[in-house]
Design a protein around this motif. Structure first.
Motif, PDB file in Angstrom:
ATOM      1  N   GLY A  30      -4.929  15.336  -8.189  1.00 29.67           N
ATOM      2  CA  GLY A  30      -5.581  15.233  -6.907  1.00 29.67           C
ATOM      3  C   GLY A  30      -4.341  13.639  -5.849  1.00 29.67           C
ATOM      4  O   GLY A  30      -3.711  13.841  -5.307  1.00 29.67           O
ATOM      5  N   LEU A  31      -4.142  12.973  -7.060  1.00 30.78           N
ATOM      6  CA  LEU A  31      -3.187  11.686  -6.879  1.00 30.78           C
ATOM      7  C   LEU A  31      -1.992  12.757  -6.357  1.00 30.78           C
ATOM      8  O   LEU A  31      -0.886  12.059  -5.392  1.00 30.78           O
ATOM      9  N   HIS A  32      -1.391  12.863  -7.407  1.00 29.92           N
ATOM     10  CA  HIS A  32      -0.237  13.303  -7.405  1.00 29.92           C
ATOM     11  C   HIS A  32       0.183  14.564  -6.198  1.00 29.92           C
ATOM     12  O   HIS A  32       1.351  15.042  -4.843  1.00 29.92           O
ATOM     13  N   PHE A  33      -0.911  15.312  -5.208  1.00 31.49           N
ATOM     14  CA  PHE A  33      -1.018  16.439  -4.504  1.00 31.49           C
ATOM     15  C   PHE A  33      -0.843  14.834  -3.263  1.00 31.49           C
ATOM     16  O   PHE A  33      -0.029  15.478  -2.107  1.00 31.49           O
ATOM     17  N   LEU A  34      -1.572  14.005  -3.689  1.00 28.10           N
ATOM     18  CA  LEU A  34      -1.564  13.187  -2.153  1.00 28.10           C
ATOM     19  C   LEU A  34       0.089  12.858  -2.069  1.00 28.10           C
ATOM     20  O   LEU A  34       0.783  12.055  -1.405  1.00 28.10           O
ATOM     21  N   LEU A  35       0.452  12.535  -3.618  1.00 31.60           N
ATOM     22  CA  LEU A  35       1.870  11.921  -3.514  1.00 31.60           C
ATOM     23  C   LEU A  35       2.847  12.421  -2.668  1.00 31.60           C
ATOM     24  O   LEU A  35       4.116  11.911  -2.094  1.00 31.60           O
ATOM     25  N   GLU A  36       2.476  13.519  -3.082  1.00 33.92           N
ATOM     26  CA  GLU A  36       3.881  14.900  -2.403  1.00 33.92           C
ATOM     27  C   GLU A  36       4.526  14.359  -0.310  1.00 33.92           C
ATOM     28  O   GLU A  36       5.389  14.436  -0.188  1.00 33.92           O
TER      29      GLU A  36
END
Length: 230
Positions: A30-36
């Motif tokens: 979830g964190l990586h998804f938003l980081l994108e």
């Protein structure tokens, strides 16, 4: 906790680190998804600094999403960097990576980066001035306007709800955690890990030469912010 103690712990954990934390993958994803989306406006040939990169989870995610980006992976644990390097080779982006075993102070400030990640790292720096200096070292390796995305454990440990949240968090990591383990972790979070209120963490980042951080993610005790270098 001293630098050498932390390095020894992560050197020992490196071979099985990803298996150890596999249960937490939904939070990481979830964190990586938003980081994108946080980094979405970077140029096609952006350079990303990954501080405390560990086994390289966020670097792998970004490298596969943005096939022309280059990465500088920094970690004091040589064993962690070995796993990170093996992953980059297996997934085909090794040629776009530079690896730096050590701390930021030994990393050149030339060729500044467009963005930086720093996930669950600064929480191990207990002294607030040293923590601010750590973020200042990241800022000095970013272009003006470059974006830092960082996450840390954060909470007001004096608040009425902290005990209940801590129990939920520890049961998320280790279902059915025993009372002794709960007490050990509570003590560690009060002494070896700088679990501070989110507003304090944000103010430390801002004091290091960044615009006021924007919180973009929170799950359990993990909070994440992004902020531009002034």
């Amino acid at each position: 906790m001293q630098k050498e103690e932390l390095k020894a712990i992560f050197d020992k954990q490196a071979p099985g680190y990803d298996r150890q934390w596999a249960r937490m993958a939904p939070i990481r994803d979830g964190l990586h998804f938003l980081l994108e989306s946080v980094f979405a406006d970077f140029p096609k040939d952006a350079r990303i600094l990954c501080v405390g990169v560990g086994t390289g989870a966020e670097m792998a995610y970004l490298a596969n999403k943005f096939p022309h980006w280059r990465f500088t992976a920094v970690d004091p644990s040589g064993a962690m960097l070995d796993v990170c390097r093996q992953r980059a080779e297996a997934e085909g982006y090794l040629s776009r990576c530079d690896f730096h075993e050590g701390y930021l102070e030994s990393l050149s400030t030339e060729d500044p980066h467009d963005g930086a990640t720093c996930f669950l790292v600064s929480q191990f720096i207990v002294a607030q001035e040293a923590r601010s200096e750590f973020f200042r070292a990241i800022a000095s390796r970013l272009k003006p306007g470059g974006i830092l995305a960082s996450s840390d454990l954060a909470s007001d440990i004096e608040s009425d709800g902290y005990e209940a949240l801590l129990r939920v968090w520890l049961n998320t990591m280790t279902p059915g955690i025993q009372p002794e383990a709960l007490e050990r972790t509570r003590t560690a979070y009060a002494t070896d890990v700088a679990v501070l209120p989110p507003t304090i963490v944000a103010s430390i980042i801002e004091s290091a030469g960044f615009e006021p951080p924007v919180q973009f993610f929170q799950t359990g005790l993990i909070h994440a912010w992004f902020s531009r270098r002034i």
